[in-house]
Design a protein around this motif. Structure first.
Motif, short mmCIF file in Angstrom:
data_model
loop_
_atom_site.label_atom_id
_atom_site.label_comp_id
_atom_site.label_asym_id
_atom_site.label_seq_id
_atom_site.Cartn_x
_atom_site.Cartn_y
_atom_site.Cartn_z
N LYS A 51 0.86 -1.19 -0.10
CA LYS A 51 -0.03 -0.11 0.13
C LYS A 51 0.77 1.27 0.03
CE LYS A 51 -4.12 1.78 0.04
NZ LYS A 51 -4.81 1.81 1.36
N GLN B 140 2.27 1.91 -3.42
CA GLN B 140 1.26 2.35 -4.31
C GLN B 140 1.17 3.87 -4.31
OE1 GLN B 140 -2.96 0.91 -3.75
NE2 GLN B 140 -3.24 1.05 -6.05
N LEU C 90 -3.65 -5.57 -3.05
CA LEU C 90 -4.28 -4.04 -3.07
C LEU C 90 -5.88 -4.48 -3.64
CD1 LEU C 90 -1.54 -2.28 -4.59
CD2 LEU C 90 -2.28 -2.21 -2.36
#
Length: 821
Positions: free
Chosen positions: A267, A270, A428
């Motif tokens: 995360k 990203q 994700l």
């Protein structure tokens, strides 16, 4: 008159009531067996048992908790042989046993508790005084005689009034006066104790201060007066004490922050890529960075604005040209004039210069930024357009992956693939796992395309293998299925070529690289593996069925041999196809093939059109040959080579074959049949020795070292029969079992039969005892119920009698009342 027995009683009972008789019938009569309890009288037995319980249990139940006789149970009271002292000692011992016998049975460390006037000596030794409510009193828990006497009664209360009057010469004091006098006296004593305590504390503090002043002088004098001999006489600290002090002052480990999970890391990656992509798009559009919404920090008038740091040299350069517009030039002249005016004002007005200096520096810095903003923004926009995006969608087809990677450098391709993986991490979203599994197959196909080019891009392939390994660790099942599908397609294509042409050919470089990649992705030491085992079978078919017609075929076959050694080096598996192929390759290097003591197996033949592929001509290029690895570019081009290049390639193939033979000798040297396995190779190398004189020195040294490795003396030992006579098997005496012995278990001894009889008897007696106990409990329960019912009936009778008497009284009272009226 003769006494009647049980048989007569049974006969009499039968004559009176035949329904009271119970007959136990047998299934079949047995000769010699004595019949027991053939006829029973359950009613008579039940009445007899009930009468017996009435004589015993009923009397005990009625006489429970009742005793009409006093018995003297004192020890030795009526024993004339014991003296009074012996009786007293014995009674004391029994009393102590009675007191401590039950509660201290299992406490072996319990000691006897000694007392003095009813108080435990252990408590007296602890000196645990009773704490009173007065926290300042020194003699805690000690009550004065007057206070005890006034509150609880005592000596004062016991004195006669005449004695109290004689002591004081006055009238006796009342209780209230005595209490008030005691309270005043106690307050006075408390005040005196407090003053004494404060005085003691002051003296102690003064003494401590004096000691601190003297202590420094004492330390200096002692340190100066010490001689080296006295210093040496001081005992050194013990190692254990030093270690304890070090451990005491040792820094304790502090708890670290929690390690982030794989999902949290994905995360964060990203979010970082999203931020970088947003910045790139902003720079590409030429937009300015949005300033933070935080309020500007308050600057005082005394701040000189010298707390900032410049990461790079932002000073504007002096240039002449038409790059700047006229408006910019006018702005610059106006700015210079304003700066000069501000400087003159600050010089003429020193008091106001300090306050305005900050704004002047800020204006100058902002103006310099404006001067360099336009060319930098233009450059940033162009650089942002050429920069790689930070967010990539996972390719859904191989054509999409080609569009992303073709035409870019190796570093850019690795960045694109890394960003695709980070953007589409399985944690994700739900469908990202399937996308990355597809990416694995696309990358494998892309590696094949790179290897089929004229110049294979090995550097890019090496980088992509690392990506394949990481994806294989994430999705092992999907990776294994894809590689198995590749092997199946290669096997089917090989069979189709064999049906069409009649001969098999070695695969291209892409399939050979796939076989090499399998050794990196999957374990090769397993006894059976769903991917590695089919790969071994496929390579075995390549070495035994593919025709060897050119030097490229030899290089491909040697590459497969290297793969075989990589596959089997850990498990140390013996591969006969490998040894046979190396033997055939070395056979191709011998010019004289007429005299040989070994036999060749397919795909090699002793004599034929292609049996001299590795024969080197008369020293053409041998002087310039250097031992090095064979380049894979040889597999891509088969024509256009000079004679010198061809001879160098043949020498390199022979050197590689010899090196592989040496590795096989090291790998299979522990096998019992090693001499038979390498026997043909040893004969071939011996015949190659004449040709080896034409080879370079490096190759001759390698040839000699391989012969030394293969020349291992035989250590066989013939089989010899054992000279000792074999020991016969132990014979056992047959076991005789009695047959037709009714009522006993077969195959048991007398002791076992006796034991079984006693066990059976014990069980039967136990059942009878349990049955009798149950019946006794039932009898006692009936007795208790009868007693309770009798008590209840007596209570009801008395209550009824009371109600009757009350009703009689009520009637008499009402009758008397009526008479009065």
């Amino acid at each position: 008159m003769a006494r009647r027995g049980p048989a007569a009683a049974a006969a009499a009972a039968c004559s009176k009531n035949p329904f009271e008789v119970k007959v136990n019938r047998e299934k079949f009569p047995v000769l010699g067996r004595r019949v027991r309890h053939a006829v029973g009288l359950p009613g008579v037995a039940r009445s007899r048992a009930h009468a017996k319980r009435q004589r015993s249990l009923q009397k005990e139940f009625q006489q429970r908790e009742k005793c009409g006789v006093f018995r003297d149970r004192r020890f030795g009271e009526y024993d004339g042989g014991m003296s009074a002292e012996e009786k007293a000692e014995r009674r004391f011992a029994l009393e102590r046993q009675k007191a401590f016998g039950n509660k201290n049975v299992y406490n072996l460390n319990e000691e006897e508790d000694l007392t003095h006037y009813g108080h435990s000596l252990a408590d007296i030794e602890k000196l645990n005084d009773i704490v009173d409510s007065d926290s300042d009193a020194e003699e805690k828990g000690m009550l004065s005689e007057e206070l005890t006497a006034s509150h609880f009664g005592g000596l004062l209360s016991k004195k006669k009034p005449t004695e109290q009057q004689n002591e004081g010469g006055q009238n006796p004091k009342s209780r209230k006066e005595l209490v008030e006098e005691l309270i005043a006296k106690s307050k006075l004593e408390k005040k005196e104790r407090q003053a004494q305590r404060e005085n003691t504390l002051e003296l102690t503090e003064k003494l401590n201060n004096d000691w601190k002043e003297i202590q420094a002088l004492l330390l200096q004098r002692s340190s100066k007066s010490e001689t080296p001999s006295q210093a040496e006489e001081k005992p050194k600290p013990d190692e254990y004490d030093v270690l304890v002090r070090e451990l005491g002052f040792e820094m304790k480990t502090q708890p670290s922050d929690r390690m982030k999970t794989e999902e949290e890391l994905a995360k964060e990656e990203q979010e970082k890529l999203q931020q970088l992509e947003a910045d790139r798009l902003r720079r590409m559009k030429g937009e300015e960075r949005k300033e933070s919404s935080k309020k500007p920090k308050h600057l005082s008038a005394d701040d000189l604005a010298d707390g900032f740091l410049l990461t790079k040299d932002d000073r504007p350069l002096l240039s002449y040209g038409n790059d700047m517009d006229d408006e910019d030039g006018e702005e610059d002249s106006e700015n210079k004039e304003s700066e000069e005016e501000s400087d003159t004002e600050s010089i003429n007005n020193p008091s106001e210069g300090d306050a305005d200096e900050e704004t002047v520096l800020g204006k100058r810095f902002s103006k310099s930024q404006k001067k360099i903003k336009k060319p930098n923004s233009r450059r940033d926009k162009e650089a942002a357009q050429l920069e790689l995006p930070y967010l990539f969608a996972a390719p859904e087809s191989y054509e999409q992956l080609q569009a992303l990677l073709l035409g870019r450098t190796t570093e850019e391709q690795m960045d694109i693939i890394a960003r695709v993986r980070k953007t589409n991490h399985p944690s994700l979203a739900i469908g990202n796992k399937a996308k990355l599994e597809k990416l694995f197959g696309f990358l494998v196909e892309y590696i094949g395309e790179l290897s089929r080019e004229g110049q294979p891009r090995m550097k890019t392939i090496d980088e992509l293998v690392v990506v394949l390994f990481e994806l294989c660790q994430m999705f092992p099942k999907a990776a294994g299925d894809h590689m198995k599908l590749l092997l199946q397609e290669a096997t089917h294509s090989m069979e189709e070529i064999a049906e069409r042409n009649g001969l098999l050919t070695f695969p291209e470089l892409d399939m050979l690289l796939y076989l090499k990649i399998i050794t990196v992705l999957f374990p090769t030491s397993d006894f059976w593996h769903p991917v590695v085992t089919p790969s071994l079978v496929y390579m075995s078919q390549l070495l035994t069925k593919c025709a060897v017609r050119t030097e490229q075929d030899i290089v491909k076959g040697l590459f497969v041999c290297c793969l075989f050694l990589d596959y089997t080096s850990l498990a140390q598996r013996f591969v006969p196809e490998l040894v046979n192929f190396l033997l055939g390759v070395l056979h191709l290097a011998i010019p004289n093939k007429e005299t040989q003591g070994y036999s060749l197996l397919p795909p090699f033949v002793s004599l034929g059109k292609h049996s001299n592929l590795l024969v080197v001509s008369e020293k053409s290029g041998s002087e310039t040959w250097q031992r090095q690895n064979i380049s894979l570019t040889v597999l891509s081009r088969s024509t256009g080579k000079s004679k010198i290049e061809t001879n160098n390639l043949r020498l390199s193939c022979v050197a590689l074959a010899l090196a592989l033979v040496r590795r096989c000798a090291v790998l299979y040297g522990e096998l019992p049949s090693f001499r038979e396995i390498v026997g043909p190779v040893r004969l071939l190398l011996s015949s190659l020795m004449l040709q080896a004189t034409k080879y370079p020195a490096q190759l001759q040294e390698l040839h000699q070292s391989v012969l030394e490795k293969l020349d291992v003396p035989g250590t066989y030992r013939p089989l010899v029969c054992d000279k000792r006579k074999p020991v016969p098997l132990k014979l056992y005496t047959p076991k005789i079992v009695k047959v037709l012995e009714f009522g006993r278990k077969q195959g048991s001894s007398k002791q076992e039969q006796e034991r079984q009889r006693l066990v059976h008897k014990h069980r039967r007696e136990l059942k009878g005892a349990v049955r009798e106990i149950r019946r006794d409990n039932q009898f006692l329960a009936k007795m208790q119920l009868a007693e309770v019912m009798e008590r209840d009936s007596e209570r009801k009778r008395k209550v009824k009698q009371l109600f009757q008497s009350l009703a009689q009284q009520e009637g008499d009272w009402k009758a008397l009342k009526r008479k009065k009226c």
